[in-house]
Design a protein around this motif. Structure first.
Motif, PDB file in Angstrom:
ATOM      1  N   PHE A  18      34.912   3.337  56.228  1.00 16.81           N
ATOM      2  CA  PHE A  18      34.532   2.905  57.569  1.00 16.81           C
ATOM      3  C   PHE A  18      35.669   2.104  58.215  1.00 16.81           C
ATOM      4  O   PHE A  18      36.027   2.344  59.368  1.00 16.81           O
ATOM      5  CB  PHE A  18      33.251   2.062  57.515  1.00 16.81           C
ATOM      6  N   VAL A  19      36.255   1.179  57.481  1.00 20.39           N
ATOM      7  CA  VAL A  19      37.372   0.387  57.998  1.00 20.39           C
ATOM      8  C   VAL A  19      38.572   1.293  58.274  1.00 20.39           C
ATOM      9  O   VAL A  19      39.271   1.136  59.281  1.00 20.39           O
ATOM     10  CB  VAL A  19      37.726  -0.755  57.018  1.00 20.39           C
ATOM     11  N   ALA A  20      38.814   2.264  57.398  1.00 23.15           N
ATOM     12  CA  ALA A  20      39.911   3.208  57.607  1.00 23.15           C
ATOM     13  C   ALA A  20      39.681   4.039  58.870  1.00 23.15           C
ATOM     14  O   ALA A  20      40.616   4.294  59.636  1.00 23.15           O
ATOM     15  CB  ALA A  20      40.072   4.104  56.393  1.00 23.15           C
ATOM     16  N   ALA A  21      38.462   4.463  59.110  1.00 18.32           N
ATOM     17  CA  ALA A  21      38.147   5.251  60.299  1.00 18.32           C
ATOM     18  C   ALA A  21      38.317   4.426  61.574  1.00 18.32           C
ATOM     19  O   ALA A  21      38.840   4.908  62.574  1.00 18.32           O
ATOM     20  CB  ALA A  21      36.725   5.799  60.206  1.00 18.32           C
ATOM     21  N   VAL A  22      37.873   3.180  61.531  1.00 14.84           N
ATOM     22  CA  VAL A  22      38.048   2.308  62.696  1.00 14.84           C
ATOM     23  C   VAL A  22      39.537   2.073  62.950  1.00 14.84           C
ATOM     24  O   VAL A  22      40.003   2.132  64.086  1.00 14.84           O
ATOM     25  CB  VAL A  22      37.289   0.977  62.505  1.00 14.84           C
ATOM     26  N   GLY A  23      40.289   1.832  61.888  1.00 14.39           N
ATOM     27  CA  GLY A  23      41.734   1.645  62.031  1.00 14.39           C
ATOM     28  C   GLY A  23      42.410   2.885  62.578  1.00 14.39           C
ATOM     29  O   GLY A  23      43.305   2.795  63.428  1.00 14.39           O
ATOM     30  N   ALA A  24      42.008   4.055  62.110  1.00 17.22           N
ATOM     31  CA  ALA A  24      42.577   5.305  62.609  1.00 17.22           C
ATOM     32  C   ALA A  24      42.228   5.514  64.080  1.00 17.22           C
ATOM     33  O   ALA A  24      43.053   5.977  64.872  1.00 17.22           O
ATOM     34  CB  ALA A  24      42.075   6.483  61.780  1.00 17.22           C
ATOM     35  N   GLY A  25      41.030   5.160  64.460  1.00 20.62           N
ATOM     36  CA  GLY A  25      40.634   5.274  65.865  1.00 20.62           C
ATOM     37  C   GLY A  25      41.430   4.345  66.765  1.00 20.62           C
ATOM     38  O   GLY A  25      41.864   4.725  67.853  1.00 20.62           O
ATOM     39  N   LEU A  26      41.629   3.119  66.301  1.00 18.14           N
ATOM     40  CA  LEU A  26      42.433   2.172  67.085  1.00 18.14           C
ATOM     41  C   LEU A  26      43.874   2.640  67.204  1.00 18.14           C
ATOM     42  O   LEU A  26      44.484   2.583  68.271  1.00 18.14           O
ATOM     43  CB  LEU A  26      42.370   0.782  66.450  1.00 18.14           C
ATOM     44  N   TRP A  27      44.439   3.107  66.093  1.00 22.20           N
ATOM     45  CA  TRP A  27      45.814   3.594  66.135  1.00 22.20           C
ATOM     46  C   TRP A  27      45.930   4.822  67.037  1.00 22.20           C
ATOM     47  O   TRP A  27      46.878   4.953  67.798  1.00 22.20           O
ATOM     48  CB  TRP A  27      46.302   3.945  64.728  1.00 22.20           C
ATOM     49  N   GLY A  28      44.969   5.721  66.969  1.00 27.36           N
ATOM     50  CA  GLY A  28      44.989   6.919  67.807  1.00 27.36           C
ATOM     51  C   GLY A  28      44.908   6.587  69.283  1.00 27.36           C
ATOM     52  O   GLY A  28      45.613   7.178  70.104  1.00 27.36           O
ATOM     53  N   SER A  29      44.067   5.628  69.630  1.00 24.16           N
ATOM     54  CA  SER A  29      43.969   5.247  71.043  1.00 24.16           C
ATOM     55  C   SER A  29      45.247   4.545  71.500  1.00 24.16           C
ATOM     56  O   SER A  29      45.687   4.712  72.633  1.00 24.16           O
ATOM     57  CB  SER A  29      42.757   4.355  71.278  1.00 24.16           C
ATOM     58  N   TRP A  30      45.879   3.771  70.625  1.00 28.30           N
ATOM     59  CA  TRP A  30      47.137   3.110  70.983  1.00 28.30           C
ATOM     60  C   TRP A  30      48.273   4.128  71.097  1.00 28.30           C
ATOM     61  O   TRP A  30      49.089   4.055  72.006  1.00 28.30           O
ATOM     62  CB  TRP A  30      47.485   2.059  69.924  1.00 28.30           C
TER      63      TRP A  30
END
Length: 59
Positions: free
Chosen positions: A11-23
């Motif tokens: 879950f933390v990895a997915a949130v991190g990937a989402g934040l990085w993708g949006s950035w």
């Protein structure tokens, strides 16, 4: 409780990937090359002035 910890890791990895993708896909503003080109022109002028003239090169 250990199972909950193992579920939080993806879950933390997915949130991190989402934040990085949006950035990474953000819209970047286009900078003009004006200041860089002005600085380069000043550099070229300074280098032209520092060259010895042909009269100075002749023995």
């Amino acid at each position: 409780m250990a199972a909950l910890a193992w579920l939080l890791i993806p879950f933390v990895a997915a949130v991190g990937a989402g934040l990085w993708g949006s950035w990474a896909s953000r819209t970047r503003r286009v900078r003009s090359d004006g200041p860089e080109l002005i600085g380069y022109a000043r550099f070229r002028e300074a280098m032209e002035r520092s060259r010895p003239s042909e009269e100075e090169l002749r023995p």
